[in-house]
Scaffold this motif. Structure first.
Motif, PDB file in Angstrom:
ATOM      1  N   ALA A  23      -4.194  14.836  15.089  1.00  0.00           N
ATOM      2  CA  ALA A  23      -4.890  13.849  15.909  1.00  0.00           C
ATOM      3  C   ALA A  23      -6.124  14.482  16.515  1.00  0.00           C
ATOM      4  O   ALA A  23      -6.036  15.534  17.161  1.00  0.00           O
ATOM      5  CB  ALA A  23      -3.967  13.345  17.009  1.00  0.00           C
ATOM      6  N   ALA A  24      -7.262  13.842  16.310  1.00  0.00           N
ATOM      7  CA  ALA A  24      -8.530  14.344  16.837  1.00  0.00           C
ATOM      8  C   ALA A  24      -8.975  13.504  18.026  1.00  0.00           C
ATOM      9  O   ALA A  24      -8.771  12.294  18.054  1.00  0.00           O
ATOM     10  CB  ALA A  24      -9.600  14.310  15.755  1.00  0.00           C
ATOM     11  N   SER A  25      -9.599  14.161  18.979  1.00  0.00           N
ATOM     12  CA  SER A  25     -10.131  13.453  20.140  1.00  0.00           C
ATOM     13  C   SER A  25     -11.321  14.217  20.688  1.00  0.00           C
ATOM     14  O   SER A  25     -11.532  15.382  20.378  1.00  0.00           O
ATOM     15  CB  SER A  25      -9.056  13.306  21.219  1.00  0.00           C
ATOM     16  OG  SER A  25      -8.619  14.571  21.676  1.00  0.00           O
ATOM     17  N   SER A  71      -5.145  13.446   3.303  1.00  0.00           N
ATOM     18  CA  SER A  71      -5.740  12.134   3.521  1.00  0.00           C
ATOM     19  C   SER A  71      -6.289  12.065   4.948  1.00  0.00           C
ATOM     20  O   SER A  71      -6.008  12.931   5.775  1.00  0.00           O
ATOM     21  CB  SER A  71      -4.720  11.019   3.284  1.00  0.00           C
ATOM     22  OG  SER A  71      -3.618  11.133   4.170  1.00  0.00           O
ATOM     23  N   ARG A  72      -7.056  11.019   5.189  1.00  0.00           N
ATOM     24  CA  ARG A  72      -7.617  10.833   6.513  1.00  0.00           C
ATOM     25  C   ARG A  72      -7.732   9.354   6.833  1.00  0.00           C
ATOM     26  O   ARG A  72      -7.957   8.541   5.938  1.00  0.00           O
ATOM     27  CB  ARG A  72      -8.995  11.509   6.620  1.00  0.00           C
ATOM     28  CG  ARG A  72     -10.034  10.974   5.667  1.00  0.00           C
ATOM     29  CD  ARG A  72     -11.289  11.840   5.668  1.00  0.00           C
ATOM     30  NE  ARG A  72     -11.978  11.833   6.955  1.00  0.00           N
ATOM     31  CZ  ARG A  72     -12.936  12.684   7.286  1.00  0.00           C
ATOM     32  NH1 ARG A  72     -13.307  13.623   6.436  1.00  0.00           N
ATOM     33  NH2 ARG A  72     -13.529  12.605   8.473  1.00  0.00           N
ATOM     34  N   ASP A  73      -7.584   9.031   8.107  1.00  0.00           N
ATOM     35  CA  ASP A  73      -7.744   7.673   8.607  1.00  0.00           C
ATOM     36  C   ASP A  73      -8.714   7.762   9.777  1.00  0.00           C
ATOM     37  O   ASP A  73      -8.311   8.023  10.912  1.00  0.00           O
ATOM     38  CB  ASP A  73      -6.394   7.095   9.034  1.00  0.00           C
ATOM     39  CG  ASP A  73      -6.502   5.645   9.484  1.00  0.00           C
ATOM     40  OD1 ASP A  73      -5.471   4.977   9.545  1.00  0.00           O
ATOM     41  OD2 ASP A  73      -7.619   5.187   9.769  1.00  0.00           O
ATOM     42  N   ASP A  74      -9.977   7.528   9.496  1.00  0.00           N
ATOM     43  CA  ASP A  74     -10.989   7.702  10.539  1.00  0.00           C
ATOM     44  C   ASP A  74     -10.944   6.591  11.579  1.00  0.00           C
ATOM     45  O   ASP A  74     -11.451   6.753  12.688  1.00  0.00           O
ATOM     46  CB  ASP A  74     -12.379   7.804   9.897  1.00  0.00           C
ATOM     47  CG  ASP A  74     -12.542   9.082   9.113  1.00  0.00           C
ATOM     48  OD1 ASP A  74     -12.766   9.022   7.889  1.00  0.00           O
ATOM     49  OD2 ASP A  74     -12.427  10.163   9.725  1.00  0.00           O
ATOM     50  N   TYR A  79      -5.577  12.736  10.621  1.00  0.00           N
ATOM     51  CA  TYR A  79      -5.646  13.407   9.330  1.00  0.00           C
ATOM     52  C   TYR A  79      -4.238  13.830   8.951  1.00  0.00           C
ATOM     53  O   TYR A  79      -3.429  14.162   9.829  1.00  0.00           O
ATOM     54  CB  TYR A  79      -6.585  14.613   9.404  1.00  0.00           C
ATOM     55  CG  TYR A  79      -7.839  14.309  10.174  1.00  0.00           C
ATOM     56  CD1 TYR A  79      -8.123  14.967  11.358  1.00  0.00           C
ATOM     57  CD2 TYR A  79      -8.742  13.325   9.740  1.00  0.00           C
ATOM     58  CE1 TYR A  79      -9.261  14.674  12.082  1.00  0.00           C
ATOM     59  CE2 TYR A  79      -9.870  13.025  10.464  1.00  0.00           C
ATOM     60  CZ  TYR A  79     -10.131  13.701  11.638  1.00  0.00           C
ATOM     61  OH  TYR A  79     -11.257  13.400  12.359  1.00  0.00           O
ATOM     62  N   TYR A  80      -3.963  13.828   7.641  1.00  0.00           N
ATOM     63  CA  TYR A  80      -2.598  14.033   7.187  1.00  0.00           C
ATOM     64  C   TYR A  80      -2.528  15.035   6.036  1.00  0.00           C
ATOM     65  O   TYR A  80      -3.472  15.166   5.248  1.00  0.00           O
ATOM     66  CB  TYR A  80      -1.996  12.705   6.724  1.00  0.00           C
ATOM     67  CG  TYR A  80      -2.067  11.617   7.761  1.00  0.00           C
ATOM     68  CD1 TYR A  80      -3.065  10.650   7.715  1.00  0.00           C
ATOM     69  CD2 TYR A  80      -1.133  11.544   8.789  1.00  0.00           C
ATOM     70  CE1 TYR A  80      -3.143   9.648   8.669  1.00  0.00           C
ATOM     71  CE2 TYR A  80      -1.199  10.549   9.747  1.00  0.00           C
ATOM     72  CZ  TYR A  80      -2.209   9.602   9.685  1.00  0.00           C
ATOM     73  OH  TYR A  80      -2.272   8.615  10.632  1.00  0.00           O
TER      74      TYR A  80
END
Length: 124
Positions: A23-25, A71-74, A79-80
């Motif tokens: 998890a990015a923040s 994979s990624r979900d922007d 990100y996975y």
């Protein structure tokens, strides 16, 4: 403040699967490449997988090719790393990282931001 937090690690038997999440923040990273690296005790940090900003290009270490998927979900800043057919040799701390470059980097020095890591242990 930029922060990357990995999760999903744990203990699994050989042949099993795990899905790591990151998890990015703190800012937007839609133009960044995402990489996963791992470090086993007594060894250097090594490249596992990477995906470029628009998901057109991926790259994998030979040792995980065909078993792992990045994979990624922007939309969610997530990100996975899907890890299948795990082997004891996959045991390590896994890190996600972000690279501002447009290419898919395999060198840790290319990545600006790092998570704290999540432990993956594969028993035989």
């Amino acid at each position: 403040q930029v922060q990357l937090v990995e999760s999903g690690g744990g203990l699994v038997q050989a042949g099993g699967s795990l899905r790591l999440s990151c998890a990015a923040s703190g800012r937007t990273f839609i133009t960044y490449a995402v990489g996963w690296f791992r470090q086993a005790p007594g060894k250097e940090r090594e490249f596992v997988a990477a995906i470029n900003w628009n998901r057109v290009k991926t790259q994998y270490a030979d040792s995980v090719k065909g078993r792992f998927a990045i994979s990624r979900d922007d939309d969610k800043d997530m990100y996975y790393l899907q890890m299948n057919r795990l082997e004891p040799e996959d045991t390590a701390v896994y890190y996600c990282a972000l690279d501002p470059g447009i290419a898919v980097g395999t060198e840790p020095r290319m990545y600006d931001f790092w998570g704290q890591g999540t432990q993956v242990t594969v028993s035989s």
